[in-house]
Write a protein that holds these residues in place. Sequence first.
Motif, PDB file in Angstrom:
ATOM      1  N   LEU A 177     -38.842  23.902  -8.491  1.00 29.79           N
ATOM      2  CA  LEU A 177     -38.330  25.161  -7.936  1.00 29.79           C
ATOM      3  C   LEU A 177     -36.833  25.296  -8.189  1.00 29.79           C
ATOM      4  CD1 LEU A 177     -40.129  25.179  -4.464  1.00 29.79           C
ATOM      5  CD2 LEU A 177     -40.564  26.767  -6.331  1.00 29.79           C
ATOM      6  N   GLN A 178     -36.126  24.186  -8.026  1.00 33.33           N
ATOM      7  CA  GLN A 178     -34.665  24.233  -8.209  1.00 33.33           C
ATOM      8  C   GLN A 178     -34.308  24.500  -9.668  1.00 33.33           C
ATOM      9  OE1 GLN A 178     -34.005  20.401  -6.425  1.00 33.33           O
ATOM     10  NE2 GLN A 178     -33.251  21.321  -4.541  1.00 33.33           N
ATOM     11  N   VAL A 179     -34.994  23.801 -10.565  1.00 30.41           N
ATOM     12  CA  VAL A 179     -34.707  24.001 -11.991  1.00 30.41           C
ATOM     13  C   VAL A 179     -35.004  25.460 -12.367  1.00 30.41           C
ATOM     14  CG1 VAL A 179     -35.301  23.315 -14.345  1.00 30.41           C
ATOM     15  CG2 VAL A 179     -35.174  21.581 -12.558  1.00 30.41           C
ATOM     16  N   THR A 180     -36.085  25.989 -11.829  1.00 32.03           N
ATOM     17  CA  THR A 180     -36.449  27.375 -12.156  1.00 32.03           C
ATOM     18  C   THR A 180     -35.410  28.359 -11.635  1.00 32.03           C
ATOM     19  OG1 THR A 180     -38.762  26.737 -12.038  1.00 32.03           O
ATOM     20  CG2 THR A 180     -38.292  29.091 -12.007  1.00 32.03           C
ATOM     21  N   ALA A 181     -34.973  28.147 -10.389  1.00 25.32           N
ATOM     22  CA  ALA A 181     -33.988  29.067  -9.805  1.00 25.32           C
ATOM     23  C   ALA A 181     -32.725  29.119 -10.662  1.00 25.32           C
ATOM     24  CB  ALA A 181     -33.646  28.627  -8.385  1.00 25.32           C
ATOM     25  N   LEU A 182     -32.325  27.979 -11.179  1.00 24.42           N
ATOM     26  CA  LEU A 182     -31.122  27.936 -12.011  1.00 24.42           C
ATOM     27  C   LEU A 182     -31.409  28.476 -13.415  1.00 24.42           C
ATOM     28  CD1 LEU A 182     -28.193  27.077 -11.980  1.00 24.42           C
ATOM     29  CD2 LEU A 182     -28.895  24.785 -12.683  1.00 24.42           C
ATOM     30  N   SER A 183     -32.567  28.123 -13.942  1.00 26.22           N
ATOM     31  CA  SER A 183     -32.881  28.511 -15.311  1.00 26.22           C
ATOM     32  C   SER A 183     -33.060  30.025 -15.465  1.00 26.22           C
ATOM     33  CB  SER A 183     -34.145  27.772 -15.779  1.00 26.22           C
ATOM     34  OG  SER A 183     -34.355  28.015 -17.136  1.00 26.22           O
ATOM     35  N   VAL A 184     -33.681  30.671 -14.497  1.00 28.98           N
ATOM     36  CA  VAL A 184     -33.829  32.138 -14.620  1.00 28.98           C
ATOM     37  C   VAL A 184     -32.451  32.812 -14.580  1.00 28.98           C
ATOM     38  CG1 VAL A 184     -36.232  32.390 -13.867  1.00 28.98           C
ATOM     39  CG2 VAL A 184     -34.428  32.411 -12.152  1.00 28.98           C
ATOM     40  N   LEU A 185     -31.559  32.238 -13.794  1.00 34.25           N
ATOM     41  CA  LEU A 185     -30.204  32.792 -13.741  1.00 34.25           C
ATOM     42  C   LEU A 185     -29.480  32.555 -15.072  1.00 34.25           C
ATOM     43  CD1 LEU A 185     -28.215  34.228 -11.896  1.00 34.25           C
ATOM     44  CD2 LEU A 185     -27.504  32.021 -11.001  1.00 34.25           C
ATOM     45  N   LEU A 186     -29.615  31.353 -15.596  1.00 35.07           N
ATOM     46  CA  LEU A 186     -28.990  31.040 -16.897  1.00 35.07           C
ATOM     47  C   LEU A 186     -29.559  31.960 -17.992  1.00 35.07           C
ATOM     48  CD1 LEU A 186     -27.179  29.193 -18.657  1.00 35.07           C
ATOM     49  CD2 LEU A 186     -29.102  27.611 -18.850  1.00 35.07           C
ATOM     50  N   HIS A 187     -30.865  32.149 -17.994  1.00 40.85           N
ATOM     51  CA  HIS A 187     -31.478  33.049 -18.977  1.00 40.85           C
ATOM     52  C   HIS A 187     -30.926  34.465 -18.836  1.00 40.85           C
ATOM     53  CE1 HIS A 187     -34.535  29.987 -19.911  1.00 40.85           C
ATOM     54  NE2 HIS A 187     -34.810  30.720 -20.970  1.00 40.85           N
ATOM     55  N   SER A 188     -30.773  34.907 -17.584  1.00 36.34           N
ATOM     56  CA  SER A 188     -30.314  36.294 -17.402  1.00 36.34           C
ATOM     57  C   SER A 188     -28.885  36.462 -17.911  1.00 36.34           C
ATOM     58  CB  SER A 188     -30.455  36.729 -15.943  1.00 36.34           C
ATOM     59  OG  SER A 188     -29.389  36.227 -15.186  1.00 36.34           O
ATOM     60  N   GLU A 189     -28.089  35.394 -17.906  1.00 36.63           N
ATOM     61  CA  GLU A 189     -26.715  35.480 -18.412  1.00 36.63           C
ATOM     62  C   GLU A 189     -26.638  35.227 -19.913  1.00 36.63           C
ATOM     63  OE1 GLU A 189     -23.524  34.455 -16.099  1.00 36.63           O
ATOM     64  OE2 GLU A 189     -24.556  35.727 -14.652  1.00 36.63           O
ATOM     65  N   ALA A 190     -27.520  34.366 -20.418  1.00 29.93           N
ATOM     66  CA  ALA A 190     -27.399  33.939 -21.814  1.00 29.93           C
ATOM     67  C   ALA A 190     -28.144  34.853 -22.787  1.00 29.93           C
ATOM     68  CB  ALA A 190     -27.915  32.512 -21.963  1.00 29.93           C
ATOM     69  N   TYR A 191     -29.239  35.421 -22.351  1.00 30.73           N
ATOM     70  CA  TYR A 191     -30.075  36.204 -23.265  1.00 30.73           C
ATOM     71  C   TYR A 191     -30.420  37.540 -22.624  1.00 30.73           C
ATOM     72  CZ  TYR A 191     -30.860  31.382 -24.733  1.00 30.73           C
ATOM     73  OH  TYR A 191     -30.683  30.077 -25.099  1.00 30.73           O
ATOM     74  N   ASN A 192     -30.695  38.476 -23.475  1.00 28.34           N
ATOM     75  CA  ASN A 192     -31.125  39.766 -22.966  1.00 28.34           C
ATOM     76  C   ASN A 192     -32.652  39.810 -23.010  1.00 28.34           C
ATOM     77  OD1 ASN A 192     -31.043  42.340 -22.102  1.00 28.34           O
ATOM     78  ND2 ASN A 192     -30.482  43.241 -24.091  1.00 28.34           N
ATOM     79  N   LEU A 193     -33.280  39.237 -22.010  1.00 28.95           N
ATOM     80  CA  LEU A 193     -34.741  39.080 -22.063  1.00 28.95           C
ATOM     81  C   LEU A 193     -35.462  40.284 -21.487  1.00 28.95           C
ATOM     82  CD1 LEU A 193     -35.607  35.427 -20.945  1.00 28.95           C
ATOM     83  CD2 LEU A 193     -34.985  36.304 -23.187  1.00 28.95           C
ATOM     84  N   ALA A 194     -36.573  40.621 -22.126  1.00 31.32           N
ATOM     85  CA  ALA A 194     -37.441  41.640 -21.533  1.00 31.32           C
ATOM     86  C   ALA A 194     -38.063  41.030 -20.276  1.00 31.32           C
ATOM     87  CB  ALA A 194     -38.529  42.017 -22.526  1.00 31.32           C
ATOM     88  N   HIS A 195     -38.462  41.918 -19.369  1.00 35.53           N
ATOM     89  CA  HIS A 195     -38.961  41.450 -18.087  1.00 35.53           C
ATOM     90  C   HIS A 195     -40.134  40.483 -18.231  1.00 35.53           C
ATOM     91  CE1 HIS A 195     -41.295  41.705 -14.362  1.00 35.53           C
ATOM     92  NE2 HIS A 195     -40.106  41.668 -13.819  1.00 35.53           N
ATOM     93  N   ASP A 196     -41.070  40.799 -19.117  1.00 35.57           N
ATOM     94  CA  ASP A 196     -42.265  39.953 -19.278  1.00 35.57           C
ATOM     95  C   ASP A 196     -41.882  38.544 -19.736  1.00 35.57           C
ATOM     96  OD1 ASP A 196     -43.695  42.070 -18.583  1.00 35.57           O
ATOM     97  OD2 ASP A 196     -44.743  42.351 -20.501  1.00 35.57           O
ATOM     98  N   GLU A 197     -40.889  38.495 -20.625  1.00 38.86           N
ATOM     99  CA  GLU A 197     -40.497  37.174 -21.128  1.00 38.86           C
ATOM    100  C   GLU A 197     -39.845  36.348 -20.016  1.00 38.86           C
ATOM    101  OE1 GLU A 197     -38.323  37.163 -24.821  1.00 38.86           O
ATOM    102  OE2 GLU A 197     -38.037  34.989 -24.748  1.00 38.86           O
TER     103      GLU A 197
END
Length: 322
Positions: free
Chosen positions: A153-173
Motif C-alpha cells: 500500500l505504501q509503495v503504491t501511494a508513493l508510486s501513483v504520485l511519482l507517476h502523476s509527476e513524471a508522466y502524463n498518464l491516461a486515467h486507465d493506465e
Amino acid sequence: MEGYYIPVGVESIEPELFPDVALYLRSGKNYVLYKSHGRNFSKQDAVRLIANNIDFLYVSPADMEIITSYLEENAERLLNDDSFDGRTKGKIIYQTSINFVGDLFQNPKKVGDLNRSKRLMENLLSYLSRDRDALSSLETVMTHNYHTFVHSLQVTALSVLLHSEAYNLAHDEMVDVGIGTLLHDFGKIFTPQKILNKVGKLTEEEISIIKRHPEDGYQYLKENTRLNDISLAIVRDHHERINGKGYPRALKKAEISRSAQASGLCNVYCTLTIDRSGGKALPPYLAIHLMRQEMQDAFDERLIKILEGITCSEEPQQQLIL
Ligand SMILES: [Fe+2]
C-alpha cells in the motif's frame, strides 16, 4: 524498537471499537499527548480534529503491538466478511492504507503531497473494488503476510504520485499502474512465512527463495487473472535495475517498462525509510542520497529527482554525514 509513532487516520477511529491506547498529536518532530489511556475518544473528538485539518493521530511505540494487531484484525475481519461488496471492501483497504501512507510524508510541509496521494489512492481503490481478480488477489496477500500488504500500500501511494509527476498518464493506465504496484509482491504468497518474518540475516538459500517472488507472482497472476501487461510488468520487473544488476532477468534500461522502474524505485525508498522491525529507518534525504551514491546507475536520475522533490524539503546538506 524505539521512537516510532504509528499514524492512525482520524476518520478510521471507531470510538466503540478502538483499543484503549494513548493518542498523540504531531508537532514538528515532537508528539504531544492528545488523549491518555482511560479517556474515551468520542465522535466529537473526531469532528473537532477534522475541522482543524488534523487527519492523523499517533500511537506511541509502547502500544505498537496493540495497535497493529487491532488494525490487522479489523481489516481482515471486514475483508473476509462476504456480506460486504467490493465497493465497501475497497473503502476498507483505503482506510487501512491511509493509516500507513502518513509515514511517507512525515514532513508537515508535505501535507499537500499526502493529500494528493490520498486522493489518487481513493480513486484507484474505487476502481479496484470493481475488479474482482485484483481485489481477491490483494486479499490473498493480506492474509498471507500483513507486513507485505502494508508495504505494498505504501509503495503504491508513493508510486501513483511519482507517476502523476513524471508522466502524463491516461486515467486507465494510472489504474493499471496502481493495481500492478499493489500486487508487486504477490509472489511472496509462495515464500514461507518463517523466511518473510525472519529477524536478522538471511542465509544465501533463503535469499534465493525470496528472489523467486517476481517470477512466481507474474506466472500466477498471468495464468489466473486478467491483469494486463502494464500491471504484470511491474510484478515481474520491480527488482530489475537499469544497470542490468537486478533480478530475475538482469534486464537493462530500455527493456524495463517505465512503470516497473518507477515502482521499483518507490519500493526501495519505502524499504529504506520505513523499517518497522530493525530500527534502521533512514530519513528521506539520506535514503535518496544512498540510492544515488551506493546504488549507482541502478535508477533513472530523472525519476530520483522527482522522488526527491516529493519526499524531501530543504534538509540541510551538512546533515549528509554517512
Ligand atoms: Fe519485491
